[in-house]
Scaffold this motif. Structure first.
Motif, short mmCIF file in Angstrom:
data_model
loop_
_atom_site.label_atom_id
_atom_site.label_comp_id
_atom_site.label_asym_id
_atom_site.label_seq_id
_atom_site.Cartn_x
_atom_site.Cartn_y
_atom_site.Cartn_z
N GLY A 124 0.82 -1.19 0.00
CA GLY A 124 0.00 0.00 0.00
C GLY A 124 0.86 1.25 0.00
N GLU A 138 -8.75 3.23 -0.16
CA GLU A 138 -7.99 2.45 -1.12
C GLU A 138 -6.59 2.18 -0.56
N ARG A 139 -6.06 0.98 -0.81
CA ARG A 139 -4.76 0.60 -0.25
C ARG A 139 -3.63 1.53 -0.67
N MET A 142 -3.83 5.63 1.22
CA MET A 142 -4.06 5.63 2.67
C MET A 142 -4.03 7.07 3.20
N SER A 237 1.42 -0.61 7.70
CA SER A 237 1.01 -1.80 6.95
C SER A 237 0.03 -2.64 7.76
N LEU A 240 -3.31 -0.84 7.88
CA LEU A 240 -4.02 -1.03 6.62
C LEU A 240 -4.74 -2.37 6.60
N GLU A 241 -4.06 -3.41 7.04
CA GLU A 241 -4.65 -4.75 7.05
C GLU A 241 -5.79 -4.85 8.06
N ALA A 244 -8.91 -3.01 6.86
CA ALA A 244 -9.63 -3.77 5.82
C ALA A 244 -10.47 -4.87 6.47
#
Length: 247
Positions: A124, A138-139, A142, A237, A240-241, A244
């Motif tokens: 991302g 959206e990845r 961010m 990171s 982000l995961e 989601a």
């Protein structure tokens, strides 16, 4: 809406003052992703591989920030690939582990730049869009919540308008324009994320913290958001995961 609250921080340019920043983060038990170019813009100093590997040992994340900190949207394909893909490869060679995240210099990108970052194998990329705490993004775009910098109100409005960030514009006017400082704004955003769920994401530059003497203010904000039960503290990171998963 998910009630999950995620706290993440990120810091750009790899200036030697990042070492002081890492100490402050570690003291508060906060995570961070440091976005580091291989060579500083206009000859500015950057931390070397040994210092960055020491950050990794402390649990921080290192992200790519191009090879030479060039603004990417004006570059031809060959140079763009060298700056983006090359930064990942060179940084991984220096660190001995995968570099998962990328940050756009000066926050400037377009669909062509996004394609290059995605094709280079990054998970991302972080932007400089502010006033977001949504789990849905959206990845490779961010967003952030706030910059660690004392912007005057007009600067926030200009930034949000120039970037076409209408949701951020509305959030600033309705919720944060009355805040007396960026620290108060950060606390208010965190309180909202605790009530409603969301990603609280502060970013900045250690060299600005040093030049403007903002360390005490930053520590005040760190102390406010640290060590809260139920909060997920994560690098970019991981945030982000987790976002989601929770969205």
């Amino acid at each position: 809406m998910s009630q999950t609250t995620i706290v993440t921080t990120s810091w750009d340019d790899g200036h030697p003052c990042d070492a002081r920043l890492a100490e402050a983060l570690a003291k508060s038990g906060l995570p961070a992703t440091f976005y580091v170019p291989l060579f500083g813009e206009d000859g500015k100093p950057v931390l070397g591989p040994a210092a960055l590997r020491s950050f990794l040992k402390q649990g921080f994340e290192i992200g790519a920030h191009t090879v030479t900190h060039k603004v990417l949207i004006s570059l031809d394909k060959e140079v763009l690939t060298r700056e983006v893909c090359g930064s990942k490869q060179l940084m991984e060679d220096q660190l001995g582990e995968e570099v998962r995240m990328f940050c756009y210099p000066r926050g400037r990108y377009d669909s062509r730049v996004i394609d290059s970052v995605q094709e280079s194998g990054f998970l991302g990329a972080r932007t400089t869009r502010m006033f977001s705490q949504s789990m849905r993004f959206e990845r490779f775009e961010m967003p952030t919540s706030l910059q660690a910098f004392p912007h005057p109100p007009l600067d926030y409005l200009k930034n949000l308008g120039k970037r076409g960030n209408l949701p951020g514009f509305a959030r600033y006017i309705s919720k944060y324009a009355r805040c007396k400082s960026w620290v108060e704004m950060g606390k208010s955003m965190f309180d909202e994320a605790m009530r409603e769920g969301g990603v609280w994401h502060i970013y900045g530059h250690s060299w600005e913290l040093e030049e403007l003497g903002l360390w005490d203010q930053l520590q005040e904000l760190f102390s406010y958001v640290a060590n809260r039960p139920g909060v997920i503290y994560a690098t970019n990171s991981k945030a982000l995961e987790r976002a989601a998963e929770a969205a």
